[in-house]
Design an enzyme around this catalytic site. Structure first.
Site, mmCIF file in Angstrom:
data_model
loop_
_atom_site.group_PDB
_atom_site.id
_atom_site.type_symbol
_atom_site.label_atom_id
_atom_site.label_comp_id
_atom_site.label_asym_id
_atom_site.label_seq_id
_atom_site.Cartn_x
_atom_site.Cartn_y
_atom_site.Cartn_z
ATOM 1 N N HIS A 89 0.860 -1.181 0.000
ATOM 2 C CA HIS A 89 0.000 0.000 0.000
ATOM 3 C C HIS A 89 0.900 1.236 0.000
ATOM 4 O O HIS A 89 2.052 1.182 0.444
ATOM 5 C CB HIS A 89 -0.883 0.021 1.237
ATOM 6 N N GLU A 135 1.057 3.771 1.864
ATOM 7 C CA GLU A 135 1.582 4.107 3.184
ATOM 8 C C GLU A 135 2.796 3.253 3.529
ATOM 9 O O GLU A 135 3.810 3.747 4.034
ATOM 10 C CB GLU A 135 0.521 3.884 4.278
ATOM 11 N N CYS A 163 -5.912 1.400 6.174
ATOM 12 C CA CYS A 163 -6.496 0.133 6.598
ATOM 13 C C CYS A 163 -5.840 -0.293 7.912
ATOM 14 O O CYS A 163 -4.909 0.359 8.403
ATOM 15 C CB CYS A 163 -6.286 -0.930 5.514
ATOM 16 N N CYS A 209 -2.006 -0.854 7.601
ATOM 17 C CA CYS A 209 -1.239 0.393 7.539
ATOM 18 C C CYS A 209 -1.285 1.145 8.858
ATOM 19 O O CYS A 209 -0.289 1.748 9.270
ATOM 20 C CB CYS A 209 -1.737 1.250 6.381
#
Length: 145
Positions: free
Chosen positions: A47, A49, A77, A80
């Site tokens: 992701h 992040e 999420c 993360c």
């Protein structure tokens, strides 16, 4: 948030879900910026992040980013959010809320638990309409493709 949105747009152009993230230090210096890389790397953990946090830590040669801000276009999420705690991010700024998969204001609300060892300052909804519009347009394009 402008740079995070640019990263999200670049991610969309690569066929990735358009999420962008930027890590800045206490002086506002950009340490890392990234968009989602899950499709290109065939790795669901990449992701925006995660990529930005790892790059920022590497650039500093440190494992913690305790004086840093993470700005991301979508509510992180649970995975993360856990990484944000592990990297000890000082401030989290995010754009669009994610009622389906978010882990900060929705779902597991990672930072709301008493056992969380680190909780950043959280500012959500920054340029929510711009961030949401980018995601909506991306998914509408997939449905019409």
């Amino acid at each position: 948030m402008d740079l995070a949105l640019d990263e999200a747009r670049h991610a969309a152009a690569r066929g990735e879900i358009p999420v962008g993230a930027v890590v800045t230090d206490a002086a506002g210096v950009i340490l890392a910026a990234a968009g989602n890389r899950t499709e290109a790397a065939r790795n669901p953990a990449l992701h925006a992040e995660m990529v930005a946090l790892q790059a920022a830590a590497t650039s500093r040669g440190e494992k913690f980013l305790a004086d840093c801000t993470l700005t991301v276009t979508l509510e992180p999420c649970a995975m993360c959010a856990g990484a944000i705690a592990a990297f000890r991010i000082k401030k989290l700024v995010f754009g669009a809320y994610d009622p389906k998969s978010g882990g900060v204001e929705h779902g597991p609300r990672v930072f709301a638990h008493a056992t969380t060892h680190h909780k950043p300052e959280i500012i959500g909804g920054v340029r929510d309409s711009d961030c949401s519009a980018l995601l909506t347009a991306f998914f509408a394009g997939l449905r019409h493709a």
